[in-house]
Design an enzyme around this catalytic site. Structure first.
Site, PDB file in Angstrom:
ATOM      1  N   ASN A   1       0.832  -1.206   0.000  1.00  0.00           N
ATOM      2  CA  ASN A   1       0.000   0.000   0.000  1.00  0.00           C
ATOM      3  C   ASN A   1       0.873   1.264   0.000  1.00  0.00           C
ATOM      4  OD1 ASN A   1      -2.493   1.581   0.131  1.00  0.00           O
ATOM      5  ND2 ASN A   1      -3.405  -0.278   0.964  1.00  0.00           N
ATOM      6  N   ARG A   2       0.288   2.388   0.397  1.00  0.00           N
ATOM      7  CA  ARG A   2       0.909   3.694   0.167  1.00  0.00           C
ATOM      8  C   ARG A   2       1.565   4.268   1.420  1.00  0.00           C
ATOM      9  NH1 ARG A   2      -3.611   3.300  -3.066  1.00  0.00           N
ATOM     10  NH2 ARG A   2      -3.270   3.918  -5.240  1.00  0.00           N
TER      11      ARG A   2
ATOM     12  N   HIS B   1       3.415   0.110  -2.705  1.00  0.00           N
ATOM     13  CA  HIS B   1       3.813  -1.304  -2.767  1.00  0.00           C
ATOM     14  C   HIS B   1       5.329  -1.501  -2.862  1.00  0.00           C
ATOM     15  CE1 HIS B   1      -0.310  -2.336  -2.783  1.00  0.00           C
ATOM     16  NE2 HIS B   1      -0.550  -2.224  -4.063  1.00  0.00           N
TER      17      HIS B   1
ATOM     18  N   HIS C   1      -1.235  -9.695  -3.587  1.00  0.00           N
ATOM     19  CA  HIS C   1      -2.140  -8.796  -4.312  1.00  0.00           C
ATOM     20  C   HIS C   1      -2.949  -9.574  -5.357  1.00  0.00           C
ATOM     21  CE1 HIS C   1      -3.574  -5.263  -6.509  1.00  0.00           C
ATOM     22  NE2 HIS C   1      -3.071  -4.482  -5.562  1.00  0.00           N
TER      23      HIS C   1
ATOM     24  N   ASP D   1     -11.546   1.304  -2.693  1.00  0.00           N
ATOM     25  CA  ASP D   1     -10.095   1.155  -2.651  1.00  0.00           C
ATOM     26  C   ASP D   1      -9.662   1.645  -1.273  1.00  0.00           C
ATOM     27  OD1 ASP D   1      -7.485   0.639  -3.256  1.00  0.00           O
ATOM     28  OD2 ASP D   1      -7.287   2.151  -4.823  1.00  0.00           O
TER      29      ASP D   1
ATOM     30  N   GLN E   1      -7.325  -4.368   2.874  1.00  0.00           N
ATOM     31  CA  GLN E   1      -7.579  -3.449   1.776  1.00  0.00           C
ATOM     32  C   GLN E   1      -8.560  -4.089   0.806  1.00  0.00           C
ATOM     33  OE1 GLN E   1      -6.282  -0.379   1.654  1.00  0.00           O
ATOM     34  NE2 GLN E   1      -6.843   0.328  -0.398  1.00  0.00           N
TER      35      GLN E   1
ATOM     36  N   GLU F   1      -6.781  -7.679   0.439  1.00  0.00           N
ATOM     37  CA  GLU F   1      -5.373  -7.708   0.834  1.00  0.00           C
ATOM     38  C   GLU F   1      -5.204  -7.435   2.329  1.00  0.00           C
ATOM     39  OE1 GLU F   1      -3.156  -5.048  -1.997  1.00  0.00           O
ATOM     40  OE2 GLU F   1      -5.221  -4.714  -2.649  1.00  0.00           O
TER      41      GLU F   1
END
Length: 382
Positions: A105-106, A131, A206, A280, A318, A346
């Site tokens: 993720n971010r 990622h 993922h 998302d 996620q 995820e």
């Protein structure tokens, strides 16, 4: 003796495959999958259970390249969106089934501080790191460390060395991913990592799945999804969590009792759906961080009868409804993937946790390694 079993026995005897019990129901078969431009050979290991479920893992990105399972009538289909050959994963990456890391993720701005020192990561999502960066774990060849089969199931363990400074992260990390398939339809993925100094690790798979089959033409929006999470993390315009843990009650993010995806994925009255172009978002699982895997999501396809349960030891999940599949990705069998053709569930630490002290920490250090166990459990409903 079947031809497949005879082949496995001969390969085991040659030492190319580690086999605990060649006569067991769950089997493992190892074969070449392709060659990278630098000459590195990429291999595939197919794990097959007695009930018709199979998983194919390739060493590039420690990727779940195929995940096949029977429907309520016994018809087997590949549920994993992806590519038929190595070139697709190298030339047209879209995280299909890959292992993502060091940080799934971010991370906002690709920046974080650890023990008073600031770090800048490689940016690959406009102004953010996503990622793991430009060459995250998904873009690297892993080593196959062992392949086994026996009464407990068939498995493959892959390893990766991420040197200090890789994508801007501190510490040299040794990571492993172990896929184990049993005869009951459970694919367990164990992610482990150690580091020589304090650093961040947050790994997940993922997989983007369609329970009707990746090329079926049926979208996932009619599926019923249950997530045992009473709160989620709203995001800003860059899909970075604001830091708030918002109650799902009364919103299209309430999956606690089960919800049809189509009921909320296009509901423009909720600004979070507009920002994400659908779902998302990260859900704060009610169980939190646990020692043993607990239910993180249950996905049901009423047409095929397939049911997927995702279990995990991590505190977050996620949900990604395939919003950025826009027809530019041509996958297996020449299938064009569009929005709604797949869904990702995820389990992980929360996005941007290094910059949100109230979120569960992704820090590891010598003597405190990283471990995440997640399970894809596939079955059918009559």
């Amino acid at each position: 003796m079947s031809r497949v079993r005879a082949l496995l026995i001969s390969v085991c005897a040659a030492g190319a495959l580690a086999c605990a019990n060649p006569a067991s129901a769950a089997t493992a078969q190892r074969e070449p999958f392709g060659t990278l431009a630098d000459g590195t050979v990429v291999e595939a290991v197919t794990l097959t259970g007695a009930n018709g479920v199979s998983a194919r893992i390739i060493s590039f990105g420690a990727t779940l390249q195929a995940f096949k399972a029977p429907d309520r009538h016994g018809r087997i289909a590949d549920l994993e969106l992806g590519y038929d050959d190595l070139a697709g994963y190298v030339d047209h990456p879209n995280y299909f089934g890959v292992t993502v890391g060091r940080y799934a993720n971010r991370i906002a701005g690709g920046r974080f501080a650890l023990d008073g020192k600031s770090y800048q990561l490689a940016l690959n999502d406009k102004t953010n790191s996503l990622h793991g960066g430009v060459r995250g774990f998904d873009r690297l060849p892993w080593r196959i460390l062992s392949v086994k089969q026996g009464a407990a199931g068939a498995s493959v363990t892959l390893g990766l060395t991420s040197p200090a400074g890789d994508q801007g992260y501190p510490g040299a990390v040794q990571a492993t991913a172990t896929y184990t398939l049993d005869d009951k339809g459970s694919l367990t993925i164990d992610y482990d990592a150690t580091s020589d100094v304090p650093t961040l690790v947050n790994m997940t798979n993922h997989a983007i799945l369609n329970l009707a089959g990746e090329g079926s033409g049926d979208d996932v929006l009619g599926y019923r999804l249950t997530i045992p999470a009473s709160r989620y993390t709203p995001v800003d315009a860059a899909l970075i969590p604001t830091g708030e843990l918002k109650a799902v009650a009364g919103t299209v993010f309430d999956f606690t009792q089960g919800r049809i995806l189509a009921d909320g994925v296009r509901d423009g009255r909720d600004p979070q759906v507009v920002i994400g172009r659908g779902y998302d978002h990260n859900f704060a699982l009610d169980a939190g961080l646990t020692a043993q895997p607990k239910l993180a999501a249950r996905l049901e396809d009423p047409v095929s009868g397939r049911v997927l349960e995702v279990l995990s030891t991590e505190p977050g999940l996620q949900l990604y409804s395939g919003n950025f599949l826009d027809g530019t990705y041509v996958g297996k069998g020449g299938h064009v993937y569009r929005m709604g053709d797949g869904i990702a569930l995820e389990p992980q630490k929360f996005p941007n946790a290094p910059n949100q002290p109230s979120f569960a920490s992704a820090r590891i250090e010598p003597g405190r390694p990283y471990h995440h166990r997640m399970i894809f459990r596939i079955s059918t409903a009559r």
